[in-house]
Write an enzyme that holds these catalytic residues in place. Structure first.
Site, PDB file in Angstrom:
ATOM      1  N   PRO A   9      -1.896   4.125  -3.122  1.00  0.00           N
ATOM      2  CA  PRO A   9      -1.924   4.126  -4.581  1.00  0.00           C
ATOM      3  C   PRO A   9      -3.151   3.448  -5.195  1.00  0.00           C
ATOM      4  O   PRO A   9      -3.605   2.411  -4.729  1.00  0.00           O
ATOM      5  CB  PRO A   9      -0.648   3.361  -4.969  1.00  0.00           C
ATOM      6  CG  PRO A   9      -0.274   2.592  -3.758  1.00  0.00           C
ATOM      7  CD  PRO A   9      -0.723   3.420  -2.588  1.00  0.00           C
ATOM      8  N   ASN A  10      -3.634   4.089  -6.240  1.00  0.00           N
ATOM      9  CA  ASN A  10      -4.736   3.611  -7.086  1.00  0.00           C
ATOM     10  C   ASN A  10      -6.115   3.737  -6.444  1.00  0.00           C
ATOM     11  O   ASN A  10      -7.122   3.474  -7.103  1.00  0.00           O
ATOM     12  CB  ASN A  10      -4.500   2.165  -7.560  1.00  0.00           C
ATOM     13  CG  ASN A  10      -3.267   2.059  -8.431  1.00  0.00           C
ATOM     14  OD1 ASN A  10      -3.143   2.792  -9.392  1.00  0.00           O
ATOM     15  ND2 ASN A  10      -2.345   1.175  -8.085  1.00  0.00           N
ATOM     16  N   ARG A  17     -12.991   1.712 -11.873  1.00  0.00           N
ATOM     17  CA  ARG A  17     -12.411   0.474 -12.403  1.00  0.00           C
ATOM     18  C   ARG A  17     -12.656  -0.637 -11.381  1.00  0.00           C
ATOM     19  O   ARG A  17     -12.732  -0.375 -10.184  1.00  0.00           O
ATOM     20  CB  ARG A  17     -10.898   0.600 -12.604  1.00  0.00           C
ATOM     21  CG  ARG A  17     -10.461   1.779 -13.398  1.00  0.00           C
ATOM     22  CD  ARG A  17     -10.207   1.405 -14.863  1.00  0.00           C
ATOM     23  NE  ARG A  17     -10.167   2.598 -15.682  1.00  0.00           N
ATOM     24  CZ  ARG A  17      -9.119   3.410 -15.798  1.00  0.00           C
ATOM     25  NH1 ARG A  17      -8.010   3.121 -15.180  1.00  0.00           N
ATOM     26  NH2 ARG A  17      -9.180   4.478 -16.546  1.00  0.00           N
ATOM     27  N   TYR A  22     -13.870  -3.862  -5.764  1.00  0.00           N
ATOM     28  CA  TYR A  22     -13.815  -2.783  -4.774  1.00  0.00           C
ATOM     29  C   TYR A  22     -15.112  -1.991  -4.628  1.00  0.00           C
ATOM     30  O   TYR A  22     -15.167  -1.044  -3.850  1.00  0.00           O
ATOM     31  CB  TYR A  22     -12.650  -1.844  -5.103  1.00  0.00           C
ATOM     32  CG  TYR A  22     -11.305  -2.529  -4.989  1.00  0.00           C
ATOM     33  CD1 TYR A  22     -10.848  -3.013  -3.762  1.00  0.00           C
ATOM     34  CD2 TYR A  22     -10.499  -2.721  -6.098  1.00  0.00           C
ATOM     35  CE1 TYR A  22      -9.642  -3.659  -3.649  1.00  0.00           C
ATOM     36  CE2 TYR A  22      -9.270  -3.363  -5.995  1.00  0.00           C
ATOM     37  CZ  TYR A  22      -8.847  -3.830  -4.770  1.00  0.00           C
ATOM     38  OH  TYR A  22      -7.644  -4.468  -4.650  1.00  0.00           O
ATOM     39  N   ASN A  73      -5.411   3.376   4.766  1.00  0.00           N
ATOM     40  CA  ASN A  73      -5.515   2.332   3.754  1.00  0.00           C
ATOM     41  C   ASN A  73      -4.287   2.510   2.858  1.00  0.00           C
ATOM     42  O   ASN A  73      -4.299   3.329   1.922  1.00  0.00           O
ATOM     43  CB  ASN A  73      -6.809   2.427   2.939  1.00  0.00           C
ATOM     44  CG  ASN A  73      -6.943   1.241   1.984  1.00  0.00           C
ATOM     45  OD1 ASN A  73      -5.996   0.475   1.786  1.00  0.00           O
ATOM     46  ND2 ASN A  73      -8.115   1.080   1.390  1.00  0.00           N
ATOM     47  N   ALA A  76      -1.569  -1.053  -1.980  1.00  0.00           N
ATOM     48  CA  ALA A  76      -0.517  -2.026  -2.298  1.00  0.00           C
ATOM     49  C   ALA A  76       0.738  -1.842  -1.429  1.00  0.00           C
ATOM     50  O   ALA A  76       1.467  -2.812  -1.185  1.00  0.00           O
ATOM     51  CB  ALA A  76      -0.150  -1.924  -3.774  1.00  0.00           C
ATOM     52  N   GLU A  97      -4.986   0.310  10.596  1.00  0.00           N
ATOM     53  CA  GLU A  97      -4.867  -0.189   9.213  1.00  0.00           C
ATOM     54  C   GLU A  97      -6.250  -0.616   8.739  1.00  0.00           C
ATOM     55  O   GLU A  97      -6.920  -1.394   9.422  1.00  0.00           O
ATOM     56  CB  GLU A  97      -3.905  -1.390   9.199  1.00  0.00           C
ATOM     57  CG  GLU A  97      -3.789  -2.029   7.829  1.00  0.00           C
ATOM     58  CD  GLU A  97      -2.899  -3.280   7.819  1.00  0.00           C
ATOM     59  OE1 GLU A  97      -2.232  -3.583   8.841  1.00  0.00           O
ATOM     60  OE2 GLU A  97      -2.894  -3.963   6.773  1.00  0.00           O
ATOM     61  N   HIS A  99      -8.752  -1.865   5.215  1.00  0.00           N
ATOM     62  CA  HIS A  99      -8.857  -2.308   3.823  1.00  0.00           C
ATOM     63  C   HIS A  99     -10.319  -2.486   3.457  1.00  0.00           C
ATOM     64  O   HIS A  99     -11.119  -2.942   4.282  1.00  0.00           O
ATOM     65  CB  HIS A  99      -8.128  -3.646   3.615  1.00  0.00           C
ATOM     66  CG  HIS A  99      -6.672  -3.536   3.910  1.00  0.00           C
ATOM     67  ND1 HIS A  99      -5.790  -2.937   3.049  1.00  0.00           N
ATOM     68  CD2 HIS A  99      -5.952  -3.911   4.998  1.00  0.00           C
ATOM     69  CE1 HIS A  99      -4.581  -2.954   3.585  1.00  0.00           C
ATOM     70  NE2 HIS A  99      -4.649  -3.535   4.773  1.00  0.00           N
ATOM     71  N   ARG A 106      -7.730 -13.268  -0.017  1.00  0.00           N
ATOM     72  CA  ARG A 106      -7.319 -13.007  -1.393  1.00  0.00           C
ATOM     73  C   ARG A 106      -5.966 -13.676  -1.679  1.00  0.00           C
ATOM     74  O   ARG A 106      -5.594 -14.638  -1.039  1.00  0.00           O
ATOM     75  CB  ARG A 106      -7.302 -11.493  -1.629  1.00  0.00           C
ATOM     76  CG  ARG A 106      -8.701 -10.855  -1.427  1.00  0.00           C
ATOM     77  CD  ARG A 106      -8.711  -9.388  -1.769  1.00  0.00           C
ATOM     78  NE  ARG A 106      -8.401  -9.173  -3.192  1.00  0.00           N
ATOM     79  CZ  ARG A 106      -8.121  -7.974  -3.704  1.00  0.00           C
ATOM     80  NH1 ARG A 106      -8.124  -6.911  -2.926  1.00  0.00           N
ATOM     81  NH2 ARG A 106      -7.846  -7.855  -4.993  1.00  0.00           N
TER      82      ARG A 106
END
Ligand code: CA2
Length: 146
Positions: A9-10, A17, A22, A73, A76, A97, A99, A106
């Site tokens: 998501p996103n 944004r 990112y 990835n 969330a 996995e 990121h 973080r």
């Protein structure tokens, strides 16, 4: 050999944004970079993004027999999804996995991954290059070439 890249998501908002967190590359830029690298390695890449947990679960379920490995990835959902964890576990495929950001540096909630223990390994913190490292890990999953 086909490597399936799944994005959660996103991630469709990348480059448009929060560039400070990112980066400036869009997901389409990253896809292009991954596909360029994949062609040099002689492998095929399928690249998808969904904001829906269920769609990601379905894609993981459909991957065995079609793909050699998944580079994921989960965004969330990494930190929340028992459904994704169960799908990875059931698929029996190597899942890497990845990121963009170093999730361990973080917020505390990002430092916990519900999928890490059912994945082959984790790559985090290298921006778009995490995707290239994920591709290399997928291609060399049974050890580096001679
Ligand atoms: O660092 C990563 O790749 C993450 O998977 C990105 C996720 C975040 O929830 C994870 O903790 C770490 C967020 C992806 C959303 O990306 C956005 C891009 C632009 C604007 C807003 C969100």
């Amino acid at each position: 050999m086909t490597i399936l890249f799944l994005n959660g998501p996103n991630l469709n908002l990348l480059g448009r944004r929060e560039p400070a967190v990112y980066g400036k590359a869009t997901l389409a830029d990253i896809e292009q970079m991954v596909k360029k690298h994949a062609s040099k390695l002689g492998v095929d890449v399928e690249f998808r993004q969904s904001n829906s947990e269920g769609e990601l679960v379905s894609w993981i379920q459909e991957a065995p027999g079609k793909c050699a490995a998944i580079v994921l990835n989960a965004a969330a959902y990494t930190h929340t999804s028992v459904a994704l964890r169960d799908a990875i576990s059931a698929a029996g495929l190597p899942v890497i996995e990845i990121h963009l950001s170093n999730v361990h540096a973080r917020e505390e909630f990002r430092q916990k991954s519900l999928i890490a223990s059912v994945c082959k390994g984790q790559i985090a913190g290298f921006g778009p290059y995490s995707y290239i490292l994920g591709l290399q890990a997928a291609v060399n999953i049974n050890g580096p070439p001679d």
